[in-house]
Design an enzyme around this catalytic site. Structure first.
Site, PDB file in Angstrom:
ATOM      1  CD  GLU A 132      -2.627   1.370   0.082  1.00 12.86           C
ATOM      2  OE1 GLU A 132      -3.304   0.443  -0.394  1.00 12.86           O
ATOM      3  OE2 GLU A 132      -2.563   2.487  -0.474  1.00 12.86           O
ATOM      4  CG  PHE A 133       2.490   2.502  -2.988  1.00 16.48           C
ATOM      5  CD1 PHE A 133       3.859   2.410  -2.782  1.00 16.48           C
ATOM      6  CD2 PHE A 133       1.853   1.480  -3.681  1.00 16.48           C
ATOM      7  CE1 PHE A 133       4.590   1.333  -3.272  1.00 16.48           C
ATOM      8  CE2 PHE A 133       2.564   0.397  -4.173  1.00 16.48           C
ATOM      9  CZ  PHE A 133       3.935   0.319  -3.972  1.00 16.48           C
ATOM     10  CB  CYS A 183       5.759   4.678   6.534  1.00 19.10           C
ATOM     11  SG  CYS A 183       4.096   4.022   6.720  1.00 19.10           S
TER      12      CYS A 183
HETATM   13  N1  LIG Z   1       0.242   4.243   8.152  1.00 25.39           N
HETATM   14  C1  LIG Z   1       0.595   4.432   6.875  1.00 25.39           C
HETATM   15  O1  LIG Z   1       0.607   5.558   6.374  1.00 25.39           O
HETATM   16  C2  LIG Z   1       0.984   3.261   6.013  1.00 25.39           C
HETATM   17  C3  LIG Z   1       1.042   3.404   4.626  1.00 25.39           C
HETATM   18  C4  LIG Z   1       1.389   2.306   3.839  1.00 25.39           C
HETATM   19  C5  LIG Z   1       1.698   1.093   4.451  1.00 25.39           C
HETATM   20  N2  LIG Z   1       1.663   0.978   5.805  1.00 25.39           N
HETATM   21  C6  LIG Z   1       1.948  -0.326   6.403  1.00 25.39           C
HETATM   22  O2  LIG Z   1       0.708  -0.958   6.727  1.00 25.39           O
HETATM   23  C7  LIG Z   1       0.825  -1.731   7.922  1.00 25.39           C
HETATM   24  C8  LIG Z   1      -0.189  -1.265   8.946  1.00 25.39           C
HETATM   25  O3  LIG Z   1       0.103   0.071   9.306  1.00 25.39           O
HETATM   26  P1  LIG Z   1      -0.901   0.946  10.174  1.00 25.39           P
HETATM   27  O4  LIG Z   1      -0.313   2.306  10.267  1.00 25.39           O
HETATM   28  O5  LIG Z   1      -2.280   0.772   9.658  1.00 25.39           O
HETATM   29  O6  LIG Z   1      -0.764   0.184  11.587  1.00 25.39           O
HETATM   30  P2  LIG Z   1      -1.600   0.430  12.919  1.00 25.39           P
HETATM   31  O7  LIG Z   1      -0.671   0.171  14.028  1.00 25.39           O
HETATM   32  O8  LIG Z   1      -2.320   1.738  12.839  1.00 25.39           O
HETATM   33  O9  LIG Z   1      -2.715  -0.727  12.879  1.00 25.39           O
HETATM   34  C9  LIG Z   1      -2.429  -2.090  12.971  1.00 25.39           C
HETATM   35  C10 LIG Z   1      -3.673  -2.794  13.517  1.00 25.39           C
HETATM   36  O10 LIG Z   1      -3.488  -4.202  13.426  1.00 25.39           O
HETATM   37  C11 LIG Z   1      -4.130  -4.779  14.556  1.00 25.39           C
HETATM   38  N3  LIG Z   1      -3.666  -6.168  14.721  1.00 25.39           N
HETATM   39  C12 LIG Z   1      -2.470  -6.626  15.199  1.00 25.39           C
HETATM   40  N4  LIG Z   1      -2.441  -7.964  15.185  1.00 25.39           N
HETATM   41  C13 LIG Z   1      -3.633  -8.400  14.682  1.00 25.39           C
HETATM   42  C14 LIG Z   1      -4.187  -9.671  14.413  1.00 25.39           C
HETATM   43  N5  LIG Z   1      -3.504 -10.772  14.649  1.00 25.39           N
HETATM   44  N6  LIG Z   1      -5.431  -9.737  13.911  1.00 25.39           N
HETATM   45  C15 LIG Z   1      -6.127  -8.599  13.659  1.00 25.39           C
HETATM   46  N7  LIG Z   1      -5.655  -7.354  13.881  1.00 25.39           N
HETATM   47  C16 LIG Z   1      -4.415  -7.261  14.397  1.00 25.39           C
HETATM   48  C17 LIG Z   1      -3.771  -3.848  15.697  1.00 25.39           C
HETATM   49  O11 LIG Z   1      -4.611  -4.034  16.818  1.00 25.39           O
HETATM   50  C18 LIG Z   1      -3.961  -2.488  15.002  1.00 25.39           C
HETATM   51  O12 LIG Z   1      -5.286  -2.027  15.139  1.00 25.39           O
HETATM   52  C19 LIG Z   1       2.295  -1.568   8.361  1.00 25.39           C
HETATM   53  O13 LIG Z   1       3.050  -2.616   7.833  1.00 25.39           O
HETATM   54  C20 LIG Z   1       2.709  -0.251   7.724  1.00 25.39           C
HETATM   55  O14 LIG Z   1       4.093  -0.180   7.492  1.00 25.39           O
HETATM   56  C21 LIG Z   1       1.292   2.025   6.603  1.00 25.39           C
END
Ligand SMILES: NC(=O)c1ccc[n+]([C@@H]2O[C@H](COP(=O)([O-])OP(=O)(O)OC[C@H]3O[C@@H](n4cnc5c(N)ncnc54)[C@H](O)[C@@H]3O)[C@@H](O)[C@H]2O)c1
Length: 434
Positions: free
Chosen positions: A150-151, A262
């Site tokens: 995801e970007f 990120c």
């Molecule tokens: N935040 C961004 O801007 C962004 C953009 C692109 C990619 N990413 C990537 O996407 C991924 C998620 O990032 P985020 O910022 O959304 O993270 P986040 O920490 O906001 O959310 C992660 C969620 O996953 C849940 N979780 C953990 N283990 C779980 C399980 N076993 N079953 C169900 N839910 C579970 C947590 O409770 C939490 O709510 C990461 O790898 C990040 O690098 C983030």
């Protein structure tokens, strides 16, 4: 199509809501039951423009549901998105335990063919590891793994998901590519390039993207630091650079470093992955190092101006989120500044349009939390702009200065014009400005 999305953070919730908006029936799953209960009540724990409305619309249409029951979500789904967190570990490597936990749950529960799609940012080799784990957990499993990084950028996540520059599919079979294309049909019709590749290339594309942008930021910060020493104005230098079609003007703004969930962790994870394979990613190590140094840049300027001990001074921090339009404070340069100012004996007053609650969770009663710009500067020795929210762009410094002890602005994002601030009776200190 019936879809399950694991993780309801920034990426999972945006993915779930946007896929529902494309017409899919989406079950969003999280292990955090409090979060799920809040979502069922229409409460989103973070600020992301347009998301509340999109979630409400699709919940009302019966296409978006929230549940802590992973098994039933998996059973009803044809495709399962893995959007859980992959934070940095001490060593800099990505912590993949949540990603693997979801893969194991899917392996144990799924009957028949299903596609597990890793959307979380994971190092090259992770899809292969997930596939092996699924086979170990359940040798008769028909679950196939795909990678679909995801970007999106926080602050415009809904827009970015619906209007991406590209969509990347990493898979092993024609069946998986076809299913991924079906999921994104509504998007693909709008002529967004879809790149179909193998697992490792898809995983690497995400790291390449983020590391390049991080490098671009550290590069301009380095230029700003040199500009200060040679008497050049970095704003004009980067404006000119951006006019070169080979360079592009975006991500050419010097400041006090990048933050968020990120760039810092992804740069470190890529350094770590390279190291595991026997390669020293020297350029990326410098990018990370320079960024950590840049976060303390304004503190050095504050110390230059006020001396080493800051007792008896109160400083006003404007903006605490790692960038505007988000409540996310993970790795925010503002937090480093606040911590350092407190350690040097200063009092700190902070004002952020949406992230006050998040800052309070970290610093508790050690700070003052202002409810307006005017309140934030009373008795202050200087304003330190850490995050360039629009609220800070058009301020009346002449008016605000009346209640301040000293009239100085440290502009960590170069949003003010020095001459205009000076006309209002303020001293101006920027990053790389003449
Ligand atoms: N935040 C961004 O801007 C962004 C953009 C692109 C990619 N990413 C990537 O996407 C991924 C998620 O990032 P985020 O910022 O959304 O993270 P986040 O920490 O906001 O959310 C992660 C969620 O996953 C849940 N979780 C953990 N283990 C779980 C399980 N076993 N079953 C169900 N839910 C579970 C947590 O409770 C939490 O709510 C990461 O790898 C990040 O690098 C983030």
């Amino acid at each position: 199509m019936n879809i399950a999305v694991f993780g309801t953070g920034y990426v999972g919730l945006v993915t779930g809501a946007c896929l529902a908006n494309l017409g899919h029936k989406v079950h969003c799953v999280d292990i955090d039951e409090r979060k799920i209960k809040q979502l069922q009540e229409g409460i989103i724990s973070f600020f992301e423009p347009g998301l509340v409305e999109l979630v409400a619309k699709n919940v009302n249409r019966g296409r978006l549901l929230f549940t802590a029951d992973a098994q039933s979500a998996i059973q009803s789904a044809e495709a399962i998105f893995n959007c859980v967190g992959t934070p940095s570990q001490e060593s800099g490597s990505a912590d993949l335990r949540h990603v693997f936990a979801v893969a194991q749950t899917v392996a144990r529960t799924a009957q028949g063919y299903k596609l597990l799609i890793n959307k979380s940012t994971v190092p090259p080799g992770t899809a292969q590891q997930c596939a092996s784990l699924i086979q170990e957990t359940n040798p008769s499993s028909e679950v196939e793994v795909a990678s679909n990084p995801e970007f999106l950028a926080e602050g415009k996540a809904v827009h970015d998901f619906t209007h991406p520059d590209k969509i990347v599919f990493g898979a092993k079979t024609m069946k998986a590519y076809a299913l991924l294309r079906r999921i994104y049909t509504g998007r693909a019709r709008t002529y967004i390039p879809i790149l179909e590749t193998d697992w490792e290339t898809a995983e690497m594309i995400k790291y390449a993207n983020n590391s390049f942008l991080a490098a671009k930021i550290s590069f301009v910060n380095e230029l700003a630091n040199i500009c200060e020493r040679v008497g050049a104005d970095v704003k004009m230098v980067t404006q000119a650079m951006g006019l070169d079609y080979r360079i592009n003007p975006r991500f050419l703004n010097p400041g006090i470093g990048y933050g968020g969930s990120c760039f810092p962790k992804d740069v470190r994870a890529l350094i770590h992955t390279a190291k595991e394979k026997g390669y020293d990613a020297a350029l990326l190590r410098e990018v990370d190092l320079l960024n950590e140094r840049q976060k303390k840049k304004l503190l050095l300027k504050v110390k230059d101006r006020f001396g080493l001990a800051l007792h008896g001074h109160r400083f006003t921090i404007w903006g605490a989120s790692f960038k505007p339009q988000t409540s996310d404070i993970r790795e925010s340069p503002a937090l480093v500044l606040i911590k350092e100012l407190l350690e040097h004996g200063a009092e700190v007053s902070v004002f952020d349009p949406v992230a006050q609650g998040e800052v309070r969770n970290v610093f508790g009663t050690t700070l003052q939390y202002a409810s307006s710009l005017a309140e934030s500067v009373v008795g202050s020795s200087a304003v330190i702009l850490a995050t360039e929210w629009d609220e800070f762009r058009n301020v009346n410094f002449a008016e605000l200065g009346r209640t301040m002890k000293h009239k100085i602005v440290f502009d960590g994002r170069n949003i003010y014009e020095p001459e205009m601030v000076k006309e209002d009776g303020f001293e101006y200190v920027g990053v790389g400005r003449k």
